[in-house]
Design a protein around this motif. Sequence first.
Motif, PDB file in Angstrom:
ATOM      1  N   ALA A  53      -6.069  24.443 -30.359  1.00 38.45           N
ATOM      2  CA  ALA A  53      -7.406  23.948 -30.023  1.00 38.45           C
ATOM      3  C   ALA A  53      -8.494  24.741 -30.740  1.00 38.45           C
ATOM      4  O   ALA A  53      -9.530  24.183 -31.129  1.00 38.45           O
ATOM      5  CB  ALA A  53      -7.617  24.008 -28.510  1.00 38.45           C
ATOM      6  N   ASP A  54      -8.260  26.049 -30.916  1.00 35.63           N
ATOM      7  CA  ASP A  54      -9.258  26.901 -31.562  1.00 35.63           C
ATOM      8  C   ASP A  54      -9.326  26.702 -33.065  1.00 35.63           C
ATOM      9  O   ASP A  54     -10.394  26.856 -33.665  1.00 35.63           O
ATOM     10  CB  ASP A  54      -8.964  28.379 -31.271  1.00 35.63           C
ATOM     11  N   SER A  55      -8.194  26.366 -33.692  1.00 36.62           N
ATOM     12  CA  SER A  55      -8.135  26.376 -35.156  1.00 36.62           C
ATOM     13  C   SER A  55      -8.012  25.008 -35.801  1.00 36.62           C
ATOM     14  O   SER A  55      -8.199  24.875 -37.011  1.00 36.62           O
ATOM     15  CB  SER A  55      -6.966  27.242 -35.622  1.00 36.62           C
ATOM     16  N   TRP A  78      -4.668  25.933 -46.930  1.00 36.82           N
ATOM     17  CA  TRP A  78      -6.069  25.866 -46.518  1.00 36.82           C
ATOM     18  C   TRP A  78      -6.938  26.845 -47.295  1.00 36.82           C
ATOM     19  O   TRP A  78      -8.107  26.543 -47.601  1.00 36.82           O
ATOM     20  CB  TRP A  78      -6.211  26.114 -45.012  1.00 36.82           C
ATOM     21  N   GLU A  79      -6.368  28.012 -47.643  1.00 33.63           N
ATOM     22  CA  GLU A  79      -7.147  28.989 -48.412  1.00 33.63           C
ATOM     23  C   GLU A  79      -7.438  28.474 -49.815  1.00 33.63           C
ATOM     24  O   GLU A  79      -8.552  28.636 -50.328  1.00 33.63           O
ATOM     25  CB  GLU A  79      -6.399  30.318 -48.479  1.00 33.63           C
ATOM     26  N   LEU A  80      -6.448  27.850 -50.448  1.00 31.74           N
ATOM     27  CA  LEU A  80      -6.660  27.278 -51.783  1.00 31.74           C
ATOM     28  C   LEU A  80      -7.708  26.172 -51.744  1.00 31.74           C
ATOM     29  O   LEU A  80      -8.549  26.062 -52.645  1.00 31.74           O
ATOM     30  CB  LEU A  80      -5.339  26.727 -52.327  1.00 31.74           C
ATOM     31  N   CYS A  99     -13.687  22.673 -51.176  1.00 32.12           N
ATOM     32  CA  CYS A  99     -13.438  21.342 -50.614  1.00 32.12           C
ATOM     33  C   CYS A  99     -13.724  21.226 -49.122  1.00 32.12           C
ATOM     34  O   CYS A  99     -13.627  20.124 -48.573  1.00 32.12           O
ATOM     35  CB  CYS A  99     -11.989  20.932 -50.883  1.00 32.12           C
ATOM     36  N   ARG A 100     -14.028  22.304 -48.453  1.00 33.42           N
ATOM     37  CA  ARG A 100     -14.319  22.220 -47.020  1.00 33.42           C
ATOM     38  C   ARG A 100     -15.510  21.283 -46.813  1.00 33.42           C
ATOM     39  O   ARG A 100     -16.584  21.484 -47.368  1.00 33.42           O
ATOM     40  CB  ARG A 100     -14.618  23.598 -46.449  1.00 33.42           C
ATOM     41  N   GLY A 101     -15.321  20.227 -46.010  1.00 32.77           N
ATOM     42  CA  GLY A 101     -16.388  19.273 -45.747  1.00 32.77           C
ATOM     43  C   GLY A 101     -16.527  18.174 -46.785  1.00 32.77           C
ATOM     44  O   GLY A 101     -17.333  17.249 -46.599  1.00 32.77           O
ATOM     45  N   LYS A 110     -13.424  22.493 -39.734  1.00 28.84           N
ATOM     46  CA  LYS A 110     -12.762  23.464 -38.859  1.00 28.84           C
ATOM     47  C   LYS A 110     -11.500  24.025 -39.494  1.00 28.84           C
ATOM     48  O   LYS A 110     -11.217  25.218 -39.392  1.00 28.84           O
ATOM     49  CB  LYS A 110     -12.424  22.796 -37.524  1.00 28.84           C
ATOM     50  N   HIS A 111     -10.706  23.161 -40.120  1.00 30.83           N
ATOM     51  CA  HIS A 111      -9.459  23.574 -40.777  1.00 30.83           C
ATOM     52  C   HIS A 111      -9.300  22.687 -41.999  1.00 30.83           C
ATOM     53  O   HIS A 111      -8.986  21.503 -41.888  1.00 30.83           O
ATOM     54  CB  HIS A 111      -8.275  23.415 -39.833  1.00 30.83           C
ATOM     55  N   CYS A 112      -9.499  23.250 -43.196  1.00 31.84           N
ATOM     56  CA  CYS A 112      -9.623  22.402 -44.377  1.00 31.84           C
ATOM     57  C   CYS A 112      -8.285  21.925 -44.947  1.00 31.84           C
ATOM     58  O   CYS A 112      -8.258  21.331 -46.024  1.00 31.84           O
ATOM     59  CB  CYS A 112     -10.479  23.056 -45.447  1.00 31.84           C
ATOM     60  N   ASN A 113      -7.183  22.137 -44.241  1.00 30.80           N
ATOM     61  CA  ASN A 113      -5.950  21.449 -44.624  1.00 30.80           C
ATOM     62  C   ASN A 113      -5.742  20.216 -43.743  1.00 30.80           C
ATOM     63  O   ASN A 113      -4.642  19.681 -43.657  1.00 30.80           O
ATOM     64  CB  ASN A 113      -4.732  22.373 -44.531  1.00 30.80           C
ATOM     65  N   PHE A 114      -6.805  19.761 -43.084  1.00 32.23           N
ATOM     66  CA  PHE A 114      -6.767  18.541 -42.287  1.00 32.23           C
ATOM     67  C   PHE A 114      -7.787  17.553 -42.844  1.00 32.23           C
ATOM     68  O   PHE A 114      -8.923  17.931 -43.140  1.00 32.23           O
ATOM     69  CB  PHE A 114      -7.118  18.831 -40.823  1.00 32.23           C
ATOM     70  N   LEU A 115      -7.383  16.297 -42.991  1.00 28.27           N
ATOM     71  CA  LEU A 115      -8.306  15.228 -43.310  1.00 28.27           C
ATOM     72  C   LEU A 115      -8.678  14.511 -42.024  1.00 28.27           C
ATOM     73  O   LEU A 115      -7.870  14.391 -41.103  1.00 28.27           O
ATOM     74  CB  LEU A 115      -7.672  14.232 -44.290  1.00 28.27           C
ATOM     75  N   ILE A 116      -9.900  13.998 -41.967  1.00 24.52           N
ATOM     76  CA  ILE A 116     -10.421  13.364 -40.757  1.00 24.52           C
ATOM     77  C   ILE A 116     -10.973  11.988 -41.088  1.00 24.52           C
ATOM     78  O   ILE A 116     -11.625  11.792 -42.122  1.00 24.52           O
ATOM     79  CB  ILE A 116     -11.537  14.222 -40.128  1.00 24.52           C
TER      80      ILE A 116
END
Length: 316
Positions: free
Chosen positions: A219-221, A242-244, A250-252, A263-269
């Motif tokens: 939930a936090d990450s 996510w670091e790469l 690419c965040r956002g 929140k976690h840039c290895n996730f697409l929304i």
Amino acid sequence: MTAAPRMNAPDGHLIQRMPVVRGRLTADAPLAPVTWFRVGGPAEVMFRPADADDLADFLAALPAEVPVTVIGVASNLLVRDGGVPGVTIRLGRGFTDIAADGMTLNAGAAALDLNVAMVARDAGIAGLEFLSGIPGTIGGALRMNGGAYGRELADVLVSATAVARDGRRLEFSHAGMGFTYRHSAAPEDCIFTGAILRGEPGNPLEIARRMAEISDKRADSQPVRSRTGGSTFKNPDGHKAWELIDRAGCRGLSIGDAQVSEKHCNFLINNGMATAAQLEALGEEVRRRVFETSGVTLDWEIKRIGIPAAEGSTAQ
């Protein structure tokens, strides 16, 4: 003898060629509502087998030229906008049983990973807590050696059962699964029906505490309340995806309503009206930028199925 087609299926529809089943056959079944992304076209035919025998009989009688695709709860899946040709198989209630026996668990392929972890907890079986952090089913975990929080299915699997594309019943030992990182070497066209997992003696209260910690960390990450498909890319050797992605700026990043999570840039929304084409294009743009900045090629962890529909859009 063939199963009766749905009344709204046009003449010549694939469903008219389907074998008799005890489960459920549906023509042009919507898939977007069952995926976590809430995008994608329909399944030409959806089959929900009653049990493993129904599945085996169906596959044995299904014409060999008809393509078969398997989906679970569609948490780590992107269905393309043109839909999925052929037969899409989704295992249901006949494959959800979970039973503890000593330090082993027998779980159906459609059993939710969280439910397996909960049964293990109640039985005092430790070592399976990590499953509570994987939003999928045992079948999906078998296919991709699912893992989280330092453990993976390869650490707890004893054996697995499956049905081959021609209807033969199969059994795989741990070694026969050929597990590597986020991958199993089992034939791509076999459909897993269940697994035996082994843990170790543990205190249910301590197991529950570890599961609560995993839930809090997720939930936090992670954007757990968003329309997402879970981890988008596998971690390359020696790197965290996510670091790469973050270093590549690419965040956002977005294409239409498809966005890389802040929140976690290895996730697409999917922020509302994104299409599968936009989500996939955004993922490919992330891969391009990561390679351009680091020389590392990201491999998709999300499974992409079906055929695309023509659509063009531009990253912002």
